[in-house]
Structure formats: C-alpha cells, structure tokens
Design a protein around this motif. Structure first.
Motif, PDB file in Angstrom:
ATOM      1  N   GLY A  80       0.652  -1.269   0.015  1.00 23.65           N
ATOM      2  CA  GLY A  80      -0.317  -0.417  -0.137  1.00 23.65           C
ATOM      3  C   GLY A  80       0.366   1.373  -0.005  1.00 23.65           C
ATOM      4  O   GLY A  80       0.407   2.657   0.569  1.00 23.65           O
ATOM      5  N   GLY A 112       2.286   2.562  -2.624  1.00 21.39           N
ATOM      6  CA  GLY A 112       1.775   3.074  -4.143  1.00 21.39           C
ATOM      7  C   GLY A 112       2.530   3.226  -4.858  1.00 21.39           C
ATOM      8  O   GLY A 112       2.209   3.709  -5.784  1.00 21.39           O
ATOM      9  N   LYS A 113       3.594   1.895  -5.452  1.00 22.21           N
ATOM     10  CA  LYS A 113       4.146   1.349  -5.957  1.00 22.21           C
ATOM     11  C   LYS A 113       3.909   0.788  -7.482  1.00 22.21           C
ATOM     12  O   LYS A 113       3.609   1.802  -8.674  1.00 22.21           O
ATOM     13  CB  LYS A 113       4.745  -0.367  -5.994  1.00 22.21           C
ATOM     14  CG  LYS A 113       5.636  -0.657  -5.044  1.00 22.21           C
ATOM     15  CD  LYS A 113       5.814  -1.882  -4.760  1.00 22.21           C
ATOM     16  CE  LYS A 113       4.385  -2.455  -3.943  1.00 22.21           C
ATOM     17  NZ  LYS A 113       4.051  -2.232  -2.616  1.00 22.21           N
ATOM     18  N   THR A 114       2.140   0.238  -7.208  1.00 22.24           N
ATOM     19  CA  THR A 114       1.628   1.011  -8.513  1.00 22.24           C
ATOM     20  C   THR A 114       1.058   2.004  -9.337  1.00 22.24           C
ATOM     21  O   THR A 114       1.224   2.063 -10.534  1.00 22.24           O
ATOM     22  CB  THR A 114       0.238  -0.156  -8.448  1.00 22.24           C
ATOM     23  OG1 THR A 114       0.403  -1.722  -8.000  1.00 22.24           O
ATOM     24  CG2 THR A 114      -0.328  -1.101  -9.818  1.00 22.24           C
ATOM     25  N   THR A 115       0.040   2.570  -8.247  1.00 24.39           N
ATOM     26  CA  THR A 115      -0.150   3.908  -8.839  1.00 24.39           C
ATOM     27  C   THR A 115       1.251   4.612  -9.674  1.00 24.39           C
ATOM     28  O   THR A 115       1.460   5.487 -10.664  1.00 24.39           O
ATOM     29  CB  THR A 115      -0.692   4.729  -7.678  1.00 24.39           C
ATOM     30  OG1 THR A 115      -1.730   4.096  -7.218  1.00 24.39           O
ATOM     31  CG2 THR A 115      -1.017   6.421  -8.296  1.00 24.39           C
ATOM     32  N   GLN A 133      -5.541  -3.357 -11.552  1.00 23.19           N
ATOM     33  CA  GLN A 133      -4.480  -2.247 -11.722  1.00 23.19           C
ATOM     34  C   GLN A 133      -4.457  -1.849 -11.817  1.00 23.19           C
ATOM     35  O   GLN A 133      -4.005  -0.653 -13.086  1.00 23.19           O
ATOM     36  CB  GLN A 133      -4.321  -2.431  -9.979  1.00 23.19           C
ATOM     37  CG  GLN A 133      -4.660  -0.829  -9.735  1.00 23.19           C
ATOM     38  CD  GLN A 133      -3.205  -0.488  -7.839  1.00 23.19           C
ATOM     39  OE1 GLN A 133      -3.322  -1.643  -7.304  1.00 23.19           O
ATOM     40  NE2 GLN A 133      -3.137   0.390  -7.835  1.00 23.19           N
ATOM     41  N   LYS A 163       2.524  10.482  -1.500  1.00 19.72           N
ATOM     42  CA  LYS A 163       0.872  10.790  -0.294  1.00 19.72           C
ATOM     43  C   LYS A 163       1.308  12.361   0.300  1.00 19.72           C
ATOM     44  O   LYS A 163       1.532  12.570   1.193  1.00 19.72           O
ATOM     45  CB  LYS A 163       1.049   9.764   0.224  1.00 19.72           C
ATOM     46  CG  LYS A 163       0.327   8.295  -0.011  1.00 19.72           C
ATOM     47  CD  LYS A 163       0.488   7.275   0.896  1.00 19.72           C
ATOM     48  CE  LYS A 163      -0.150   6.302  -0.154  1.00 19.72           C
ATOM     49  NZ  LYS A 163      -0.560   4.867   0.452  1.00 19.72           N
ATOM     50  N   ASP A 177       0.614  14.960  -0.267  1.00 14.28           N
ATOM     51  CA  ASP A 177      -0.308  15.916  -0.026  1.00 14.28           C
ATOM     52  C   ASP A 177      -0.737  15.758   1.291  1.00 14.28           C
ATOM     53  O   ASP A 177      -1.885  16.552   1.224  1.00 14.28           O
ATOM     54  CB  ASP A 177      -1.728  15.559  -1.379  1.00 14.28           C
ATOM     55  CG  ASP A 177      -1.781  14.195  -1.484  1.00 14.28           C
ATOM     56  OD1 ASP A 177      -0.762  13.285  -1.652  1.00 14.28           O
ATOM     57  OD2 ASP A 177      -2.477  13.522  -2.103  1.00 14.28           O
TER      58      ASP A 177
HETATM   59  N1  LIG Z   1      -3.103  10.801  -1.358  1.00 16.41           N
HETATM   60  C1  LIG Z   1      -1.749  10.072  -2.673  1.00 16.41           C
HETATM   61  N2  LIG Z   1      -2.755   9.131  -2.398  1.00 16.41           N
HETATM   62  C2  LIG Z   1      -1.824   7.561  -3.718  1.00 16.41           C
HETATM   63  C3  LIG Z   1      -0.798   8.833  -3.967  1.00 16.41           C
HETATM   64  N3  LIG Z   1      -0.228   7.124  -4.459  1.00 16.41           N
HETATM   65  C4  LIG Z   1      -0.303   6.786  -4.005  1.00 16.41           C
HETATM   66  N4  LIG Z   1      -2.136   6.704  -3.471  1.00 16.41           N
HETATM   67  C5  LIG Z   1      -2.629   5.839  -2.947  1.00 16.41           C
HETATM   68  O1  LIG Z   1      -2.030   5.224  -2.229  1.00 16.41           O
HETATM   69  C6  LIG Z   1      -2.845   3.657  -2.098  1.00 16.41           C
HETATM   70  C7  LIG Z   1      -2.634   1.894  -2.699  1.00 16.41           C
HETATM   71  O2  LIG Z   1      -1.651   2.160  -3.611  1.00 16.41           O
HETATM   72  P1  LIG Z   1      -1.722   0.949  -4.499  1.00 16.41           P
HETATM   73  O3  LIG Z   1      -0.177   2.201  -6.562  1.00 16.41           O
HETATM   74  O4  LIG Z   1      -1.994   0.220  -4.969  1.00 16.41           O
HETATM   75  O5  LIG Z   1       0.079   1.467  -3.600  1.00 16.41           O
HETATM   76  P2  LIG Z   1       1.450  -0.472  -3.910  1.00 16.41           P
HETATM   77  O6  LIG Z   1       2.337  -0.175  -2.912  1.00 16.41           O
HETATM   78  O7  LIG Z   1       0.674  -0.511  -5.733  1.00 16.41           O
HETATM   79  O8  LIG Z   1      -0.296  -1.258  -3.267  1.00 16.41           O
HETATM   80  P3  LIG Z   1       0.154  -3.036  -2.880  1.00 16.41           P
HETATM   81  O9  LIG Z   1       0.317  -3.328  -4.378  1.00 16.41           O
HETATM   82  O10 LIG Z   1      -1.690  -3.552  -2.101  1.00 16.41           O
HETATM   83  O11 LIG Z   1       1.449  -3.971  -2.061  1.00 16.41           O
HETATM   84  C8  LIG Z   1      -4.100   3.868  -2.972  1.00 16.41           C
HETATM   85  O12 LIG Z   1      -5.143   4.565  -3.015  1.00 16.41           O
HETATM   86  C9  LIG Z   1      -3.423   5.325  -4.518  1.00 16.41           C
HETATM   87  O13 LIG Z   1      -4.406   6.105  -4.437  1.00 16.41           O
HETATM   88  C10 LIG Z   1       0.109   9.707  -3.598  1.00 16.41           C
HETATM   89  O14 LIG Z   1       0.742  10.222  -4.103  1.00 16.41           O
HETATM   90  N5  LIG Z   1      -1.145  10.426  -3.032  1.00 16.41           N
END
Ligand SMILES: Nc1nc2c(ncn2[C@@H]2O[C@H](COP(=O)(O)OP(=O)(O)OP(=O)(O)O)[C@@H](O)[C@H]2O)c(=O)[nH]1
Ligand SMILES: [Mg+2]
Length: 453
Positions: A107, A109-112, A143, A243, A245
């Motif tokens: 969580g 933010g890797k994928t995003t 995703q 994040k 922001d």
């Molecule tokens: N506000 C905000 N939210 C973010 C940012 N980057 C990611 N998110 C949010 O954080 C949450 C998790 O992001 P993901 O990209 O799914 O994180 P991940 O690391 O891929 O998560 P896993 O694959 O489950 O390990 C999502 O709801 C995104 O929209 C950011 O810069 N700002």
C-alpha cells in the motif's frame, strides 16, 4: 501539503533570525536549538538532526560571511545549504533506456507510481512497457492495466502465473524494443522472507538499472528499518516519497534515505496519474522554507523559479484565497525573472491587457526596497500584514532605513494584489477549471482556460 508543520517551524526559525537586532553567538546557539526541535518534531532521526545542527552551528560560528553579505543572510544561507545537503543525494533518474524495478511494502503506492512514471517517461518521448509482477494480490494486474490504458502504455502480465521472476523474464523479452521497462512488484504487510526472496529473484533476472523504493511519506521512524532491509536485498538506488499531499511529518522518510545512501528521485503528490514531481533538493527546501522569507536567497530563488512553479504559486493563491507577503514577494521574483505572471495575466479572462500595466524595471527596484522592509518584519507580520498598525509601520521603517511611506506602499501593493488574486477564487466556474488544471499546470493547458472563460 505534507511537511506543513516542519515548514512552519523552519520558517519560524528563519523569522527569528530576521527579526533579531543582531546575530551573535548566543543567538546562533539558540537558533540551532530551535532547528533541532523543528527537525525532531518532524520525526527526523536524532543522529541526523544532531549532524545537521552541529554543522550549522559550526559554520555559523566560524565561517565569515561573504563580502557584502550581512550576518543574517549568512546564517540563513547556511541553514538552507545544510538542509539541502540533508535531502540531496545525487542526480534524478536519467532519461535513457533502462529497466526500473519498484519495491516497497504493502500500500505504499508502488502500482500507482508505476503508472505515473509511465506517463512521465512517455511525455519525455521514451517508449514504455510495464510488467505486472505482483502475483500476490489478485487484482494487482487489473489495477496496473487500467493505469496503462489511461496513459496509453502496454502492460505485460501472466494471469494465474505464481512465479514472479518468470513473468519478468518473459515481459522483458516481450518489451525488448521499449526504451523504458518498469516492473511493478508485490507488497506485504511486513518484511517477510518470501517477499525479500521474491524481489531478489526478480532483481537477478531483470538486472534493473534502478531499484526504486516506494515509501509512503506518512511512515515515521519505521521507514529506516524498511529502507535498510530493501537496500540489503536489492541495493536501493532511489526513493520515491508518496502521499506528499497528505499530512505527513515527513522526517521518517527523510531519515530513510540516509539508510540506503540512495537519492530521492520523485515525489507523489496525489492520487491522480499526473501527481508526480521530479525531486529537486534545492527547490524542495526553498519551498519548505517559504521562498519569500529567504530574502538572502533571492538569487537562488529566482534562479530556480521556473514557469511551472510560478504558475503553481499563482494558482494556489487564487484557489485558496490565501496570499501573504511572502507569496507576493515570491511572485514578484518570478515576474522579474521571466515575466511568468505577465503570461498568466494575459491568458486569464478579464485580465488580458493587464500585462501592459506591469512595469518590470520599476518592479525590480521596488523589490530591493521591499526586501529590506520585509527583513524588518516578524514572521507573523509577513503572514498577515493586516496586524501591522501605525506604530509598527514607523518602527519597521526605522529598522529598514526607509520612510514610513515606503512601508505603506508595500502594504498597499500587497492589498491590491491580494484582492486581484482572491477575486478569481470567488468565481466558482473559474475555480473548478483552475482545480482541474493545477495538477499538470502548463502554459498550454492554461490557454484552454482562456478559451472557455
Ligand atoms: N493521496 C495520495 N494517494 C496516493 C499516492 N500514491 C498512491 N496513493 C494511493 O495509495 C493507495 C495504494 O496505492 P497502490 O499504488 O495500490 O500501492 P501499492 O504499493 O501498489 O500497494 P500493494 O500492491 O497492495 O502493495 C491507493 O489508494 C493510491 O491511490 C499519492 O501520492 N497521494
Ligand atoms: Mg501494487
């Protein structure tokens, strides 16, 4: 904005220097204590804090100011430089063909961020392929595919495959003609051995040029051990703080970089795909310290204010209706540098023609005077000039070696500019469009505003 607390306390430290009658050893020691407190409150690791404040103290007490520079400017500049050194660990990501691997806990933010990077590199004219190597979370590939679709970048995945390293191997072969390949990996709640094994195997197969640790800026002191473990496993080359922001204190993340010896390369500043900023230590610290406060840093500030940033400052003022003296100073610096405000004015409905009324040379001269006057004000007064009453005007004028008339003129200009800035914000339609444009504000997008306004 994250780090608001840190920014505020740092600005208070600078404010103390600005409003002191003179800078002596006593004040320098006091200031260093304040600086220490500010960084500790923001969760920066104790050792780092002592490192920074000892350096500041040592330099401020021993280094003579450069010719023509007063002690206040000197000490302010030292603080700025040492804070930049704290977060600066090298160049950003090169715009060259390469493989990038994303790592990080669940969580973060890797994928995003993988999606954001795809857009970033595509915009720079490099072809991009994304590999979905998260075999742990069932929806992970979908995703990533959605993000890929949004930015027009192909995503490679093998639904049902449980061997992440195999997906990566196949994906790299599939994308052999792409300039940039980015690998999204799975996260876990904790640093478990199988996660570490998996990313190690992926790294062995992919031999990525960059191994980027994605770190939520809200993470406090745990950021250190996290960074260390990932670094041990794959050798982290860069950190992306996401994040930004939010309301993070941010110091934990800053401390994490020192554990990896890697540099911060990007900041995630929102959920939207465009919310990614290439990290620039000088800009970051200038912004944290509130440009305008740093009268001694005007040269640095104006060097570093680019179109985008000046636009953002203007948009922010319009959007929030908040506009203080520092903002005005910052904007004047931008105008003096490149006529950015002029461009913006020309494009805003109802404001075209206004640009002819701006006298740039006069504005430069005024800035010199304003700079001196602002040096004699307290941080609070700069934040909210309406608290400055007649008696204070005289004092400020005396302190700055100008006439009370000059001070009143600064305040008058501030009030006029503020009115203009905030009147835009009252127009709902205008505000909504502004909001839309703000994430990726650029001159072209602002032209659309004019068309529909
Ligand atoms: N506000 C905000 N939210 C973010 C940012 N980057 C990611 N998110 C949010 O954080 C949450 C998790 O992001 P993901 O990209 O799914 O994180 P991940 O690391 O891929 O998560 P896993 O694959 O489950 O390990 C999502 O709801 C995104 O929209 C950011 O810069 N700002
Ligand atoms: Mg993910």
């Amino acid at each position: 904005m994250a780090l608001e607390g840190l920014g505020k306390s740092l600005r208070n430290v600078l404010g103390r220097i600005g409003s002191a009658s003179s800078v002596d050893d006593e004040l320098i020691k006091d200031i260093c204590k304040d600086l220490q407190r500010a960084l500790l409150e923001a969760d920066v690791n104790v050792r780092l804090v002592l490192d920074v404040t000892n350096k500041v103290k040592d330099r401020a007490l021993n280094e003579p100011p450069a010719a023509g520079r007063g002690m206040k400017d000197h000490v302010t500049r030292i603080i700025y430089e040492e804070l930049v050194a704290l977060v600066n660990n090298g160049e950003g990501i090169a715009l060259k063909p390469q493989t990038i691997m994303m790592v990080g806990l669940y969580g973060q933010g890797k994928t995003t961020t993988t999606g954001k990077l795809a857009l970033y590199f595509s915009k720079k004219g490099l072809s991009v392929g994304l590999i979905g190597a998260d075999v742990y979370r069932p929806a992970a590939l979908d995703q990533l595919k959605q993000l890929g679709e949004k930015v027009g970048v192909e995503v490679y995945g093998e639904p049902g495959q449980t061997d992440a390293a195999k997906i990566v191997k196949d994906g790299l072969a599939h994308f052999k003609d792409k300039k940039i390949v980015i690998i999204d990996t799975s996260g876990r709640h904790a640093l478990e051995d199988d996660l570490i094994d998996e990313i190690k195997r992926i790294a062995e197969v992919a031999k990525p040029d960059e191994r980027l640790l994605v770190l939520d800026s809200q993470v406090g002191q745990q950021a250190g051990p996290q960074a260390e473990a990932f670094h041990k496993a794959v050798g982290v080359t860069g950190v992306i703080l996401t994040k930004m922001d939010g309301t993070a204190k941010g110091g934990g993340a800053i401390s994490a970089i020192s554990k990896t010896n890697a540099r911060i390369v990007f900041l995630g500043t929102g959920e939207h795909i465009r919310d990614l900023e290439a990290f620039d230590a000088k800009k970051f610290i200038s912004r944290l310290l509130g440009m305008g406060d740093l009268s001694s840093l005007v040269e640095i500030a104006s060097e570093e204010i680019d179109d985008q940033e000046a636009m953002e400052a203007v948009s922010r003022a319009i959007m929030t209706g908040k506009f203080n003296l520092n903002d005005m100073y910052y904007q004047m610096a931008a105008v003096g540098k490149m006529g950015t405000l002029q461009k913006l004015m020309g494009m805003l409905p109802g404001m075209s023609g206004m640009e002819d009324k701006i006298d740039y040379e006069a504005s430069q001269r005024k800035m010199q005077v304003f700079r001196t006057i602002m040096d004699s004000m307290t941080a609070q007064e700069k934040e909210d000039p309406s608290i400055i009453k007649a008696k204070r005007i005289e004092r400020i004028a005396a302190g700055a070696g100008v006439t009370p008339h000059d001070v009143r003129e600064l305040l008058k200009q501030y009030n006029t500019t503020k009115k203009t800035m905030t009147s835009f914000g009252k127009d709902r339609k205008m505000r909504k469009q502004m909001m839309k444009q703000m994430a990726g504000v650029d001159l072209d997008s602002l032209k659309d505003l004019q068309g529909s306004g």
